[in-house]
Design a protein around this motif. Structure first.
Motif, PDB file in Angstrom:
ATOM      1  N   SER A  95      32.278  31.295  58.153  1.00 33.34           N
ATOM      2  CA  SER A  95      32.301  30.039  57.399  1.00 33.34           C
ATOM      3  C   SER A  95      30.881  29.645  57.022  1.00 33.34           C
ATOM      4  CB  SER A  95      32.944  28.926  58.239  1.00 33.34           C
ATOM      5  OG  SER A  95      34.280  29.225  58.546  1.00 33.34           O
ATOM      6  N   GLY A  96      30.766  28.751  56.044  1.00 30.89           N
ATOM      7  CA  GLY A  96      29.426  28.329  55.678  1.00 30.89           C
ATOM      8  C   GLY A  96      29.375  27.527  54.399  1.00 30.89           C
ATOM      9  N   LEU A  97      28.161  27.292  53.930  1.00 32.27           N
ATOM     10  CA  LEU A  97      27.880  26.425  52.792  1.00 32.27           C
ATOM     11  C   LEU A  97      27.041  27.172  51.765  1.00 32.27           C
ATOM     12  CD1 LEU A  97      27.737  23.558  51.423  1.00 32.27           C
ATOM     13  CD2 LEU A  97      25.701  23.148  52.832  1.00 32.27           C
ATOM     14  N   LEU A  98      27.495  27.139  50.519  1.00 28.79           N
ATOM     15  CA  LEU A  98      26.721  27.617  49.371  1.00 28.79           C
ATOM     16  C   LEU A  98      26.349  26.405  48.532  1.00 28.79           C
ATOM     17  CD1 LEU A  98      28.982  30.649  48.574  1.00 28.79           C
ATOM     18  CD2 LEU A  98      26.506  30.855  48.771  1.00 28.79           C
ATOM     19  N   ARG A  99      25.057  26.191  48.338  1.00 31.32           N
ATOM     20  CA  ARG A  99      24.579  24.961  47.704  1.00 31.32           C
ATOM     21  C   ARG A  99      23.567  25.304  46.611  1.00 31.32           C
ATOM     22  NH1 ARG A  99      21.703  21.426  51.995  1.00 31.32           N
ATOM     23  NH2 ARG A  99      20.399  23.289  51.950  1.00 31.32           N
ATOM     24  N   ASN A 100      23.763  24.721  45.409  1.00 30.87           N
ATOM     25  CA  ASN A 100      22.845  24.954  44.288  1.00 30.87           C
ATOM     26  C   ASN A 100      22.712  26.434  43.983  1.00 30.87           C
ATOM     27  OD1 ASN A 100      22.224  22.261  43.810  1.00 30.87           O
ATOM     28  ND2 ASN A 100      20.292  22.291  44.929  1.00 30.87           N
ATOM     29  N   ASP A 130      36.225  28.687  56.544  1.00 34.55           N
ATOM     30  CA  ASP A 130      36.029  27.560  55.626  1.00 34.55           C
ATOM     31  C   ASP A 130      34.697  27.731  54.917  1.00 34.55           C
ATOM     32  OD1 ASP A 130      38.353  25.706  56.263  1.00 34.55           O
ATOM     33  OD2 ASP A 130      37.479  25.943  58.253  1.00 34.55           O
ATOM     34  N   VAL A 131      34.750  27.906  53.609  1.00 37.37           N
ATOM     35  CA  VAL A 131      33.545  28.043  52.799  1.00 37.37           C
ATOM     36  C   VAL A 131      33.480  26.871  51.830  1.00 37.37           C
ATOM     37  CG1 VAL A 131      32.333  29.444  51.085  1.00 37.37           C
ATOM     38  CG2 VAL A 131      33.503  30.548  53.008  1.00 37.37           C
ATOM     39  N   ILE A 132      32.343  26.196  51.811  1.00 38.25           N
ATOM     40  CA  ILE A 132      32.128  25.052  50.925  1.00 38.25           C
ATOM     41  C   ILE A 132      31.182  25.462  49.809  1.00 38.25           C
ATOM     42  CG2 ILE A 132      31.184  22.720  50.739  1.00 38.25           C
ATOM     43  CD1 ILE A 132      32.056  22.243  53.623  1.00 38.25           C
ATOM     44  N   LEU A 133      31.574  25.203  48.567  1.00 39.94           N
ATOM     45  CA  LEU A 133      30.737  25.439  47.398  1.00 39.94           C
ATOM     46  C   LEU A 133      30.296  24.089  46.849  1.00 39.94           C
ATOM     47  CD1 LEU A 133      32.908  28.167  45.613  1.00 39.94           C
ATOM     48  CD2 LEU A 133      31.131  28.477  47.343  1.00 39.94           C
ATOM     49  N   ARG A 134      29.020  23.772  46.987  1.00 44.98           N
ATOM     50  CA  ARG A 134      28.497  22.456  46.595  1.00 44.98           C
ATOM     51  C   ARG A 134      27.432  22.614  45.517  1.00 44.98           C
ATOM     52  NH1 ARG A 134      26.762  19.243  51.645  1.00 44.98           N
ATOM     53  NH2 ARG A 134      29.038  19.145  51.806  1.00 44.98           N
ATOM     54  N   HIS A 135      27.672  22.014  44.366  1.00 51.32           N
ATOM     55  CA  HIS A 135      26.727  22.073  43.242  1.00 51.32           C
ATOM     56  C   HIS A 135      26.428  23.523  42.846  1.00 51.32           C
ATOM     57  CE1 HIS A 135      25.656  18.049  42.032  1.00 51.32           C
ATOM     58  NE2 HIS A 135      25.441  17.665  43.273  1.00 51.32           N
ATOM     59  N   ASN A 193      31.368  19.267  43.331  1.00 50.85           N
ATOM     60  CA  ASN A 193      30.360  19.186  42.262  1.00 50.85           C
ATOM     61  C   ASN A 193      30.022  20.563  41.683  1.00 50.85           C
ATOM     62  OD1 ASN A 193      30.363  16.500  42.968  1.00 50.85           O
ATOM     63  ND2 ASN A 193      28.258  16.423  43.689  1.00 50.85           N
ATOM     64  N   THR A 194      31.023  21.388  41.495  1.00 49.93           N
ATOM     65  CA  THR A 194      30.831  22.786  41.103  1.00 49.93           C
ATOM     66  C   THR A 194      31.485  23.086  39.754  1.00 49.93           C
ATOM     67  OG1 THR A 194      30.495  23.692  43.319  1.00 49.93           O
ATOM     68  CG2 THR A 194      31.552  25.144  41.718  1.00 49.93           C
ATOM     69  N   GLU A 224      28.433  11.573  47.177  1.00 54.08           N
ATOM     70  CA  GLU A 224      28.536  11.986  48.578  1.00 54.08           C
ATOM     71  C   GLU A 224      28.137  13.449  48.768  1.00 54.08           C
ATOM     72  OE1 GLU A 224      31.923  12.188  52.141  1.00 54.08           O
ATOM     73  OE2 GLU A 224      32.431  11.423  50.149  1.00 54.08           O
ATOM     74  N   TRP A 225      28.389  14.290  47.752  1.00 51.84           N
ATOM     75  CA  TRP A 225      28.093  15.721  47.869  1.00 51.84           C
ATOM     76  C   TRP A 225      26.761  16.103  47.218  1.00 51.84           C
ATOM     77  CZ3 TRP A 225      31.427  15.770  51.257  1.00 51.84           C
ATOM     78  CH2 TRP A 225      32.764  15.423  51.077  1.00 51.84           C
ATOM     79  N   SER A 226      26.024  15.140  46.723  1.00 53.05           N
ATOM     80  CA  SER A 226      24.843  15.461  45.936  1.00 53.05           C
ATOM     81  C   SER A 226      23.726  16.063  46.784  1.00 53.05           C
ATOM     82  CB  SER A 226      24.323  14.197  45.235  1.00 53.05           C
ATOM     83  OG  SER A 226      23.225  14.498  44.396  1.00 53.05           O
ATOM     84  N   THR A 227      22.955  16.948  46.159  1.00 55.69           N
ATOM     85  CA  THR A 227      21.733  17.472  46.752  1.00 55.69           C
ATOM     86  C   THR A 227      20.549  16.720  46.161  1.00 55.69           C
ATOM     87  OG1 THR A 227      21.600  19.178  45.038  1.00 55.69           O
ATOM     88  CG2 THR A 227      22.742  19.754  47.082  1.00 55.69           C
TER      89      THR A 227
END
Length: 332
Positions: free
Chosen positions: A82-87, A114-119, A148-149, A221-224
């Motif tokens: 699991s993890g986070l991909l951001r920008n 659980d993988v989160i894709l943010r921006h 936000n993707t 809320e999800w902004s970088t």
């Protein structure tokens, strides 16, 4: 971090294969995976296990471009992690096997994932099963949440479940081009259109224009704090990896012949032009039109140290005795 992985090949990860057999956090920042070839994960292959941490990877400000996956996940293949991909930016990746996602394949075979894709901006990828994202869950549930993707691969199939249990979820603030996904998203929080309006899609310039439907439609809320190019986001964030920036006043002044600038992105030095060009002066300006560096030192003018510059997008104006030249680069 801040490493380019270019034109490599391998079975498990054309660019990199990472196997997390310990309870360790994996961080990648400001990397470029381009034109790599792999069976599992053309650009990047991540594999975890049931005892790994809940969020063992964090990848930000990274580009996956024109990678090839022959079995799964042309841009990136994730298994039991699991993890986070951001920008992050995914474009031009191609996957050929029937169980693949052009940009991402996410697999769960011994644990829930659980993988989160943010921006992120996920565009113009190709895959036999899905051009965008493919999920597979046998022995676990594979979940992918978009925040936000931009997910728009020429209006074609952007998501598919290969087998088992998988969930594509929306946290809001997304732009989606595949209208078949309308039940997975929220019409009050997400945008369904077939054209995000990029600066120059044919030249892989995926910054958004001033009339883009992505502008101000992200969820705060999800902004970088900054985007992939180092531009500040405001209280009304835009959708995707790039925040809109009014660069017209900058680019209008940059008249001249296109200039070779490499490596790009860079974290320290840039090389400018070639041996056929005699440059006498270079000026560098930031994305807001502010001059940040100028030199007439012929000893160093073709190899500039930009390490001290803040991360972001920069424009170059170079002059010879008879011509003007222009270019751009990303410092990260």
């Amino acid at each position: 971090n801040r490493t380019n992985f270019l034109r490599n090949s391998g079975d498990s990860g054309g660019g990199i294969g990472m196997f997390n057999n310990a309870n360790a956090l994996i961080n990648l920042e400001g990397c470029l995976f381009e034109q790599n070839i792999g069976s599992f994960g053309g650009g990047l292959h991540l594999v975890g296990h049931r005892d790994a941490a809940s969020f063992p990877f964090n990848i930000s400000n990274t580009t996956f471009a024109q990678n090839t996956g022959s079995v799964q996940g042309a841009g990136m293949n994730i298994s039991n992690m699991s993890g986070l991909l951001r920008n992050c930016l995914f474009y031009g990746n191609e996957a050929f096997s029937t169980g693949t996602g052009g940009a991402l394949s996410i697999n769960a075979d011994s644990m829930d994932v659980d993988v989160i894709l943010r921006h992120n901006t996920i565009v113009d990828n190709r895959g036999e099963l899905s051009n965008g994202i493919a999920l597979w869950g046998i022995g676990g549930v594979a979940s992918c949440t978009l925040q936000n993707t931009i997910l728009d691969n020429d209006g074609a199939v952007d998501y598919a479940l290969e087998d088992g249990q998988g969930r594509l979820l929306s946290g809001g603030g997304n732009l989606v081009g595949d209208f078949n996904l309308i039940d997975s998203f929220d019409l009050n929080l997400d945008v369904f259109v077939t054209e995000p309006s990029f600066v120059d899609r044919s030249s892989f310039d995926y910054r958004i224009t001033e009339d883009s439907p992505c502008i101000d439609k992200g969820i705060l809320e999800w902004s970088t704090e900054i985007d992939i190019a180092g531009i500040d986001r405001d209280d009304m964030p835009d959708i995707g990896a790039y925040e809109y920036s009014d660069i017209s006043s900058v680019t209008d002044d940059l008249e001249g012949i296109n200039l070779l600038v490499y490596p790009n992105p860079t974290d320290a030095f840039i090389n400018i032009g070639d041996d056929q060009i005699t440059i006498e002066q270079i000026d560098i300006i930031d994305s807001k039109g502010r001059p940040v560096l100028s030199t007439i030192d012929k000893a160093s003018i073709k190899r500039l140290n930009v390490k001290a510059l803040p991360d972001g997008l920069y424009y170059i104006l170079a002059k010879s005795s008879s011509s003007n030249f222009k270019g751009k680069f990303v410092k990260h």
